[in-house]
Write a protein that holds these residues in place. Structure first.
Motif, short mmCIF file in Angstrom:
data_model
loop_
_atom_site.label_atom_id
_atom_site.label_comp_id
_atom_site.label_asym_id
_atom_site.label_seq_id
_atom_site.Cartn_x
_atom_site.Cartn_y
_atom_site.Cartn_z
N ASP A 1 -3.31 -5.41 7.04
CA ASP A 1 -3.74 -6.07 5.81
C ASP A 1 -2.65 -7.04 5.34
O ASP A 1 -2.97 -8.12 4.84
N THR B 1 -8.57 -0.57 0.72
CA THR B 1 -8.23 -0.97 2.09
C THR B 1 -8.02 0.25 2.99
O THR B 1 -8.58 0.33 4.09
N HIS C 1 0.82 -1.22 0.00
CA HIS C 1 0.00 0.00 0.00
C HIS C 1 0.86 1.27 0.00
O HIS C 1 0.37 2.35 0.34
#
Length: 449
Positions: free
Chosen positions: A361, A409, A282
Protein backbone atom coordinates in the motif's frame (compact mmCIF):
# COMPACT_ATOMS: atom_id res chain seq x y z
CA UNK A 1 11.95 -32.37 0.11
CA UNK A 2 9.36 -34.48 -1.66
CA UNK A 3 7.71 -32.72 -4.59
CA UNK A 4 4.98 -35.18 -5.59
CA UNK A 5 2.58 -37.44 -3.66
CA UNK A 6 4.10 -40.56 -5.19
CA UNK A 7 7.61 -39.54 -4.07
CA UNK A 8 6.24 -38.84 -0.62
CA UNK A 9 4.57 -42.24 -0.29
CA UNK A 10 7.69 -44.01 -1.50
CA UNK A 11 9.83 -42.17 1.03
CA UNK A 12 7.51 -43.15 3.90
CA UNK A 13 7.99 -46.77 2.90
CA UNK A 14 11.75 -46.68 2.42
CA UNK A 15 12.47 -44.69 5.61
CA UNK A 16 10.10 -46.57 7.94
CA UNK A 17 7.73 -43.69 8.60
CA UNK A 18 4.63 -44.92 10.42
CA UNK A 19 2.96 -41.61 11.29
CA UNK A 20 2.49 -38.27 9.57
CA UNK A 21 1.58 -35.12 11.51
CA UNK A 22 -0.53 -32.58 9.65
CA UNK A 23 0.15 -29.07 10.94
CA UNK A 24 -1.70 -25.77 10.71
CA UNK A 25 -1.63 -22.47 12.64
CA UNK A 26 -4.91 -20.91 13.73
CA UNK A 27 -6.05 -17.43 14.64
CA UNK A 28 -4.71 -18.00 18.14
CA UNK A 29 -1.15 -18.35 16.80
CA UNK A 30 -0.81 -21.89 18.17
CA UNK A 31 0.54 -24.63 15.92
CA UNK A 32 -1.94 -27.50 16.00
CA UNK A 33 -2.50 -30.62 13.97
CA UNK A 34 -3.60 -34.20 13.64
CA UNK A 35 -1.48 -37.31 13.26
CA UNK A 36 -2.45 -40.00 10.77
CA UNK A 37 -1.17 -43.49 10.15
CA UNK A 38 0.79 -43.75 6.90
CA UNK A 39 -1.91 -46.11 5.64
CA UNK A 40 -4.24 -43.09 5.56
CA UNK A 41 -1.80 -40.84 3.72
CA UNK A 42 -3.12 -41.45 0.20
CA UNK A 43 -6.65 -40.58 1.29
CA UNK A 44 -5.43 -37.48 3.13
CA UNK A 45 -3.54 -36.25 0.08
CA UNK A 46 -6.55 -36.79 -2.17
CA UNK A 47 -9.44 -35.63 0.03
CA UNK A 48 -7.94 -34.09 3.17
CA UNK A 49 -8.69 -34.72 6.84
CA UNK A 50 -11.81 -33.42 8.54
CA UNK A 51 -11.44 -30.43 10.86
CA UNK A 52 -14.18 -28.52 12.71
CA UNK A 53 -14.58 -24.90 11.66
CA UNK A 54 -14.65 -23.96 15.34
CA UNK A 55 -10.83 -24.11 15.42
CA UNK A 56 -10.89 -20.54 14.10
CA UNK A 57 -12.95 -19.37 17.07
CA UNK A 58 -10.38 -20.37 19.67
CA UNK A 59 -8.41 -18.14 21.99
CA UNK A 60 -5.44 -19.50 23.98
CA UNK A 61 -5.18 -21.95 25.49
CA UNK A 62 -8.30 -23.73 24.17
CA UNK A 63 -11.21 -21.45 24.96
CA UNK A 64 -13.92 -21.19 22.34
CA UNK A 65 -15.13 -17.64 21.83
CA UNK A 66 -18.61 -17.39 23.34
CA UNK A 67 -21.08 -16.66 20.54
CA UNK A 68 -18.22 -16.84 18.07
CA UNK A 69 -18.40 -16.83 14.30
CA UNK A 70 -17.74 -20.58 14.26
CA UNK A 71 -19.57 -22.77 16.71
CA UNK A 72 -20.24 -26.49 16.98
CA UNK A 73 -21.57 -26.92 13.44
CA UNK A 74 -19.38 -27.00 10.35
CA UNK A 75 -16.39 -28.82 8.91
CA UNK A 76 -13.49 -28.09 6.61
CA UNK A 77 -10.59 -30.20 5.38
CA UNK A 78 -6.88 -30.14 6.27
CA UNK A 79 -5.01 -30.50 3.00
CA UNK A 80 -1.37 -31.61 3.43
CA UNK A 81 1.15 -29.94 1.14
CA UNK A 82 3.64 -32.55 -0.18
CA UNK A 83 6.43 -30.00 -0.82
CA UNK A 84 6.59 -29.33 2.95
CA UNK A 85 7.13 -32.97 3.92
CA UNK A 86 9.82 -33.41 6.61
CA UNK A 87 10.97 -36.41 8.58
CA UNK A 88 11.12 -35.29 12.20
CA UNK A 89 14.60 -36.16 13.48
CA UNK A 90 13.50 -35.78 17.09
CA UNK A 91 10.54 -38.17 16.93
CA UNK A 92 10.63 -41.86 16.01
CA UNK A 93 8.87 -43.01 12.83
CA UNK A 94 7.21 -39.64 12.36
CA UNK A 95 7.07 -37.10 9.54
CA UNK A 96 5.10 -33.89 9.25
CA UNK A 97 3.61 -31.58 6.63
CA UNK A 98 2.19 -28.08 6.68
CA UNK A 99 -1.43 -27.88 5.58
CA UNK A 100 -3.75 -25.45 3.94
CA UNK A 101 -7.47 -25.68 4.72
CA UNK A 102 -10.22 -26.14 2.14
CA UNK A 103 -13.99 -26.13 2.22
CA UNK A 104 -15.97 -29.30 1.58
CA UNK A 105 -16.30 -28.39 -2.09
CA UNK A 106 -12.52 -28.12 -2.50
CA UNK A 107 -12.06 -24.34 -2.46
CA UNK A 108 -9.56 -22.55 -0.21
CA UNK A 109 -11.28 -21.73 3.10
CA UNK A 110 -11.37 -17.95 3.34
CA UNK A 111 -10.78 -18.15 7.10
CA UNK A 112 -7.48 -20.05 6.65
CA UNK A 113 -4.38 -17.86 7.23
CA UNK A 114 -2.10 -19.97 5.03
CA UNK A 115 -4.56 -19.90 2.13
CA UNK A 116 -4.97 -16.15 2.55
CA UNK A 117 -1.21 -15.61 2.35
CA UNK A 118 -0.97 -17.84 -0.73
CA UNK A 119 -3.68 -15.78 -2.42
CA UNK A 120 -1.89 -12.54 -1.57
CA UNK A 121 1.44 -13.89 -2.83
CA UNK A 122 -0.29 -14.75 -6.10
CA UNK A 123 -1.55 -11.16 -6.35
CA UNK A 124 1.96 -9.95 -5.54
CA UNK A 125 3.29 -12.07 -8.39
CA UNK A 126 0.75 -10.41 -10.72
CA UNK A 127 2.30 -7.09 -9.67
CA UNK A 128 5.69 -8.45 -10.70
CA UNK A 129 7.13 -9.07 -7.24
CA UNK A 130 8.34 -12.07 -5.27
CA UNK A 131 8.86 -11.81 -1.51
CA UNK A 132 12.14 -13.06 -0.02
CA UNK A 133 11.85 -13.48 3.74
CA UNK A 134 13.77 -14.75 6.74
CA UNK A 135 12.32 -15.20 10.22
CA UNK A 136 14.64 -14.66 13.19
CA UNK A 137 13.08 -15.90 16.42
CA UNK A 138 14.54 -15.46 19.89
CA UNK A 139 13.81 -17.92 22.68
CA UNK A 140 14.71 -18.64 26.29
CA UNK A 141 15.90 -21.99 27.59
CA UNK A 142 14.41 -22.50 31.05
CA UNK A 143 15.03 -25.02 33.83
CA UNK A 144 12.24 -26.14 36.15
CA UNK A 145 12.96 -25.70 39.86
CA UNK A 146 10.91 -25.97 43.05
CA UNK A 147 10.24 -22.24 42.71
CA UNK A 148 9.14 -22.44 39.08
CA UNK A 149 11.04 -21.96 35.84
CA UNK A 150 14.28 -19.99 35.74
CA UNK A 151 16.77 -19.27 32.90
CA UNK A 152 19.05 -22.17 32.07
CA UNK A 153 22.13 -19.97 32.57
CA UNK A 154 22.79 -16.52 34.00
CA UNK A 155 25.22 -15.26 31.37
CA UNK A 156 24.47 -12.74 28.63
CA UNK A 157 24.71 -11.57 25.04
CA UNK A 158 27.39 -13.24 22.89
CA UNK A 159 29.19 -14.69 25.94
CA UNK A 160 31.16 -17.83 25.23
CA UNK A 161 30.26 -19.13 28.70
CA UNK A 162 26.59 -19.11 27.76
CA UNK A 163 27.37 -20.72 24.39
CA UNK A 164 29.25 -23.51 26.14
CA UNK A 165 26.53 -24.04 28.76
CA UNK A 166 23.87 -24.49 26.08
CA UNK A 167 25.99 -26.12 23.38
CA UNK A 168 24.60 -29.63 23.92
CA UNK A 169 21.08 -28.35 23.27
CA UNK A 170 21.89 -25.83 20.54
CA UNK A 171 24.00 -28.30 18.54
CA UNK A 172 21.11 -30.77 18.56
CA UNK A 173 18.71 -28.02 17.45
CA UNK A 174 20.97 -27.03 14.57
CA UNK A 175 21.44 -30.64 13.46
CA UNK A 176 17.69 -31.24 13.57
CA UNK A 177 16.96 -28.09 11.55
CA UNK A 178 19.50 -28.98 8.89
CA UNK A 179 18.10 -32.51 8.70
CA UNK A 180 14.81 -30.85 7.67
CA UNK A 181 16.55 -28.79 4.95
CA UNK A 182 16.35 -25.58 7.00
CA UNK A 183 19.77 -23.94 6.58
CA UNK A 184 21.38 -22.46 9.69
CA UNK A 185 23.59 -19.39 9.20
CA UNK A 186 24.76 -18.74 12.77
CA UNK A 187 23.94 -18.98 16.46
CA UNK A 188 24.59 -16.76 19.47
CA UNK A 189 23.42 -16.18 23.04
CA UNK A 190 21.21 -13.09 23.13
CA UNK A 191 20.58 -10.27 25.62
CA UNK A 192 19.41 -11.76 28.90
CA UNK A 193 20.07 -14.89 30.92
CA UNK A 194 19.04 -18.05 29.09
CA UNK A 195 18.20 -16.26 25.84
CA UNK A 196 19.34 -17.63 22.48
CA UNK A 197 18.91 -17.15 18.75
CA UNK A 198 19.50 -19.63 15.93
CA UNK A 199 19.55 -17.68 12.66
CA UNK A 200 18.26 -19.57 9.63
CA UNK A 201 18.46 -18.68 5.96
CA UNK A 202 15.93 -16.85 3.82
CA UNK A 203 13.41 -18.42 1.47
CA UNK A 204 10.87 -17.25 -1.08
CA UNK A 205 7.11 -17.00 -0.79
CA UNK A 206 5.28 -19.41 1.48
CA UNK A 207 8.38 -21.57 2.05
CA UNK A 208 9.87 -19.05 4.50
CA UNK A 209 6.77 -19.23 6.71
CA UNK A 210 6.50 -23.01 6.58
CA UNK A 211 10.17 -23.24 7.58
CA UNK A 212 9.50 -20.97 10.56
CA UNK A 213 6.68 -23.24 11.78
CA UNK A 214 9.01 -26.24 11.65
CA UNK A 215 11.76 -24.18 13.29
CA UNK A 216 9.73 -23.38 16.40
CA UNK A 217 8.45 -26.95 16.64
CA UNK A 218 12.02 -28.22 16.48
CA UNK A 219 13.42 -25.85 19.11
CA UNK A 220 10.72 -26.79 21.58
CA UNK A 221 10.99 -30.52 20.92
CA UNK A 222 14.79 -30.64 21.28
CA UNK A 223 14.71 -28.55 24.46
CA UNK A 224 12.09 -30.89 25.91
CA UNK A 225 14.27 -33.89 25.08
CA UNK A 226 17.00 -32.28 27.18
CA UNK A 227 14.67 -31.71 30.11
CA UNK A 228 14.38 -27.97 29.41
CA UNK A 229 11.58 -25.62 28.43
CA UNK A 230 12.08 -23.47 25.33
CA UNK A 231 9.76 -20.47 25.51
CA UNK A 232 9.15 -17.89 22.80
CA UNK A 233 6.96 -15.81 25.14
CA UNK A 234 7.46 -12.11 24.28
CA UNK A 235 8.24 -11.11 27.89
CA UNK A 236 9.09 -14.35 29.73
CA UNK A 237 10.90 -12.86 32.74
CA UNK A 238 11.56 -9.32 34.02
CA UNK A 239 14.31 -7.58 32.08
CA UNK A 240 14.20 -9.91 29.07
CA UNK A 241 12.23 -10.21 25.85
CA UNK A 242 11.82 -12.54 22.87
CA UNK A 243 11.19 -11.09 19.44
CA UNK A 244 10.47 -12.41 15.98
CA UNK A 245 12.34 -10.29 13.44
CA UNK A 246 11.17 -10.47 9.82
CA UNK A 247 13.79 -9.71 7.17
CA UNK A 248 12.15 -8.88 3.87
CA UNK A 249 12.87 -7.73 0.34
CA UNK A 250 10.83 -7.70 -2.88
CA UNK A 251 12.32 -8.96 -6.13
CA UNK A 252 11.35 -8.39 -9.76
CA UNK A 253 14.20 -8.62 -12.29
CA UNK A 254 16.48 -8.01 -9.31
CA UNK A 255 16.17 -6.74 -5.77
CA UNK A 256 13.55 -3.99 -5.98
CA UNK A 257 14.73 -2.66 -2.60
CA UNK A 258 18.28 -2.00 -3.88
CA UNK A 259 19.43 1.15 -5.68
CA UNK A 260 22.91 0.73 -7.13
CA UNK A 261 23.26 4.50 -7.56
CA UNK A 262 23.22 5.02 -3.77
CA UNK A 263 26.66 4.99 -2.16
CA UNK A 264 27.27 3.61 1.31
CA UNK A 265 26.05 0.60 3.30
CA UNK A 266 22.31 1.45 3.04
CA UNK A 267 21.51 1.57 -0.70
CA UNK A 268 17.71 1.69 -0.39
CA UNK A 269 15.60 2.25 -3.46
CA UNK A 270 12.59 4.55 -3.65
CA UNK A 271 10.42 1.42 -3.71
CA UNK A 272 11.91 0.24 -0.43
CA UNK A 273 11.35 3.61 1.22
CA UNK A 274 7.74 3.70 0.09
CA UNK A 275 7.31 0.15 1.43
CA UNK A 276 8.60 1.43 4.79
CA UNK A 277 6.17 4.34 4.51
CA UNK A 278 3.30 1.88 4.18
CA UNK A 279 4.41 -0.08 7.23
CA UNK A 280 4.56 3.09 9.32
CA UNK A 281 1.18 4.30 8.02
CA UNK A 282 -0.45 1.04 9.12
CA UNK A 283 1.75 0.50 12.20
CA UNK A 284 -0.95 0.41 14.87
CA UNK A 285 -3.17 -2.03 13.01
CA UNK A 286 -0.20 -4.14 11.95
CA UNK A 287 0.81 -4.79 15.56
CA UNK A 288 -2.50 -6.58 16.12
CA UNK A 289 -1.24 -9.18 13.62
CA UNK A 290 2.45 -9.24 14.56
CA UNK A 291 2.17 -8.80 18.35
CA UNK A 292 -1.17 -10.46 19.12
CA UNK A 293 -0.82 -11.45 22.79
CA UNK A 294 -1.47 -9.44 25.94
CA UNK A 295 2.13 -10.21 26.91
CA UNK A 296 3.38 -8.76 23.59
CA UNK A 297 2.87 -5.23 24.87
CA UNK A 298 5.13 -5.77 27.85
CA UNK A 299 7.84 -6.29 25.22
CA UNK A 300 6.98 -3.31 22.99
CA UNK A 301 8.42 -0.78 25.41
CA UNK A 302 11.26 1.76 25.18
CA UNK A 303 14.90 0.83 25.75
CA UNK A 304 14.44 -2.91 25.25
CA UNK A 305 15.76 -3.08 21.65
CA UNK A 306 12.30 -4.27 20.67
CA UNK A 307 10.78 -0.97 19.45
CA UNK A 308 8.04 1.12 21.00
CA UNK A 309 7.61 3.74 18.26
CA UNK A 310 6.58 3.72 14.61
CA UNK A 311 9.76 4.90 12.91
CA UNK A 312 12.63 3.59 10.80
CA UNK A 313 16.39 3.90 10.96
CA UNK A 314 19.71 2.63 9.69
CA UNK A 315 20.74 -0.20 12.00
CA UNK A 316 18.52 1.27 14.72
CA UNK A 317 17.32 -1.60 16.91
CA UNK A 318 14.84 0.63 18.72
CA UNK A 319 13.01 1.38 15.46
CA UNK A 320 10.00 -0.52 14.17
CA UNK A 321 11.81 -0.94 10.85
CA UNK A 322 15.58 -1.37 10.87
CA UNK A 323 17.52 -1.13 7.63
CA UNK A 324 20.51 -3.43 8.13
CA UNK A 325 23.78 -2.50 6.50
CA UNK A 326 24.27 -4.46 3.31
CA UNK A 327 27.25 -6.72 2.73
CA UNK A 328 30.08 -5.19 0.73
CA UNK A 329 30.47 -8.51 -1.08
CA UNK A 330 26.82 -8.62 -2.20
CA UNK A 331 25.08 -5.27 -1.82
CA UNK A 332 22.16 -6.12 -4.09
CA UNK A 333 21.50 -9.49 -2.53
CA UNK A 334 21.60 -8.25 1.07
CA UNK A 335 19.69 -4.94 0.87
CA UNK A 336 16.56 -5.55 2.92
CA UNK A 337 14.31 -4.38 5.75
CA UNK A 338 13.99 -5.86 9.22
CA UNK A 339 10.60 -5.54 10.90
CA UNK A 340 11.06 -5.68 14.68
CA UNK A 341 7.57 -5.21 16.16
CA UNK A 342 6.72 -8.91 16.00
CA UNK A 343 6.95 -11.89 18.32
CA UNK A 344 6.34 -15.62 18.09
CA UNK A 345 2.82 -15.38 19.52
CA UNK A 346 1.86 -14.27 16.01
CA UNK A 347 0.45 -16.52 13.37
CA UNK A 348 3.42 -16.18 10.98
CA UNK A 349 1.24 -16.44 7.86
CA UNK A 350 -0.83 -13.47 9.05
CA UNK A 351 2.23 -11.52 10.18
CA UNK A 352 3.82 -11.73 6.73
CA UNK A 353 0.51 -11.09 4.97
CA UNK A 354 -0.07 -7.94 7.02
CA UNK A 355 3.48 -6.72 6.51
CA UNK A 356 3.29 -7.19 2.75
CA UNK A 357 -0.13 -5.58 2.47
CA UNK A 358 0.97 -2.54 4.46
CA UNK A 359 4.20 -2.17 2.48
CA UNK A 360 2.59 -2.63 -0.92
CA UNK A 361 0.00 0.00 0.00
CA UNK A 362 2.93 2.32 0.69
CA UNK A 363 4.31 1.64 -2.80
CA UNK A 364 0.95 2.16 -4.46
CA UNK A 365 0.25 5.36 -2.52
CA UNK A 366 3.82 6.65 -2.81
CA UNK A 367 4.09 7.14 0.96
CA UNK A 368 7.22 8.96 2.15
CA UNK A 369 8.50 7.48 5.44
CA UNK A 370 10.36 10.67 6.38
CA UNK A 371 13.97 10.80 7.47
CA UNK A 372 15.52 7.86 9.32
CA UNK A 373 15.70 8.12 13.10
CA UNK A 374 19.28 7.61 14.20
CA UNK A 375 18.80 7.56 17.94
CA UNK A 376 16.56 5.77 20.39
CA UNK A 377 13.15 7.37 19.77
CA UNK A 378 12.56 7.57 23.49
CA UNK A 379 15.58 9.90 23.75
CA UNK A 380 13.76 12.49 21.61
CA UNK A 381 11.53 15.03 23.29
CA UNK A 382 7.77 14.88 22.80
CA UNK A 383 8.03 17.90 20.53
CA UNK A 384 10.82 16.35 18.45
CA UNK A 385 8.82 13.15 18.00
CA UNK A 386 5.71 15.13 17.07
CA UNK A 387 7.56 17.18 14.45
CA UNK A 388 9.08 14.04 12.94
CA UNK A 389 5.85 12.04 13.00
CA UNK A 390 7.27 9.42 15.37
CA UNK A 391 4.22 7.93 17.07
CA UNK A 392 4.04 5.57 20.05
CA UNK A 393 2.87 2.08 19.08
CA UNK A 394 -0.19 0.67 20.88
CA UNK A 395 0.54 -0.07 24.51
CA UNK A 396 -2.13 -2.78 24.88
CA UNK A 397 -3.63 -5.51 22.75
CA UNK A 398 -6.98 -3.75 23.07
CA UNK A 399 -5.61 -0.62 21.35
CA UNK A 400 -4.08 -2.68 18.55
CA UNK A 401 -7.30 -4.64 17.96
CA UNK A 402 -9.28 -1.41 17.65
CA UNK A 403 -6.74 -0.10 15.14
CA UNK A 404 -7.04 -3.24 13.01
CA UNK A 405 -10.82 -3.01 13.13
CA UNK A 406 -10.55 0.46 11.60
CA UNK A 407 -7.89 -0.36 8.97
CA UNK A 408 -9.69 -1.08 5.71
CA UNK A 409 -6.47 -1.90 3.81
CA UNK A 410 -5.33 -4.68 6.13
CA UNK A 411 -8.85 -6.03 6.58
CA UNK A 412 -9.24 -6.22 2.80
CA UNK A 413 -5.94 -8.08 2.50
CA UNK A 414 -7.12 -10.65 5.05
CA UNK A 415 -10.59 -10.93 3.56
CA UNK A 416 -13.70 -10.31 5.62
CA UNK A 417 -14.20 -13.86 6.94
CA UNK A 418 -10.62 -14.19 8.16
CA UNK A 419 -10.47 -10.62 9.46
CA UNK A 420 -13.66 -10.93 11.48
CA UNK A 421 -12.76 -14.31 13.00
CA UNK A 422 -9.23 -13.12 13.81
CA UNK A 423 -10.49 -9.94 15.48
CA UNK A 424 -12.99 -12.02 17.40
CA UNK A 425 -10.22 -14.25 18.73
CA UNK A 426 -7.94 -11.33 19.72
CA UNK A 427 -10.79 -9.34 21.25
CA UNK A 428 -11.71 -12.39 23.32
CA UNK A 429 -8.12 -12.72 24.56
CA UNK A 430 -8.07 -9.05 25.57
CA UNK A 431 -11.44 -9.25 27.32
CA UNK A 432 -10.36 -12.37 29.25
CA UNK A 433 -7.30 -10.47 30.46
CA UNK A 434 -9.21 -7.36 31.49
CA UNK A 435 -11.81 -9.44 33.30
CA UNK A 436 -9.11 -11.28 35.25
CA UNK A 437 -7.43 -7.95 36.03
CA UNK A 438 -10.75 -6.67 37.33
CA UNK A 439 -11.04 -9.67 39.63
CA UNK A 440 -7.47 -9.07 40.84
CA UNK A 441 -8.32 -5.42 41.61
CA UNK A 442 -11.47 -6.44 43.48
CA UNK A 443 -9.47 -8.93 45.52
CA UNK A 444 -6.96 -6.21 46.47
CA UNK A 445 -9.80 -3.86 47.50
CA UNK A 446 -11.41 -6.53 49.63
CA UNK A 447 -8.16 -6.95 51.53
CA UNK A 448 -7.70 -3.21 51.99
CA UNK A 449 -11.24 -2.31 53.05
Amino acid sequence: MCQTPSELLERCSTEDISFVRLLYVGNDGITRGQTINKSELSEALEAGISLPTSVQSLAPPDDRVVGGQYDTVGEVRLIPQPRTFRILPYEAETAAMACSIETLNGNPWTADPRSALLAYLSDLDDRGYEAVTAFESEFHLMTETEDGFKPHDDRGVYTTNSARDASHVIHDIISALEAQSIPVKKYYPEHGAGKHEVVTGHATGIDAVDDHVFHTETVQAIADAHGLLATFLPKPVPGATNGLHLHLSLWDDGNAFHDESVDGPYPLSRTAKQFIGGILAHADALTALTAPAVNSYARLAPRQESCAYACWGHDNREAMVRVPSSSSSDESGTTRLEFRAADAAANPYLALLGLLAAGVDGIEQGIDPGDPVQTGPDALSDDQRHRRGVERLPTTLGEAVRALEADNTLRAALGEELASSYLESRRSAWEAFTESAGEWNRDILRRLL
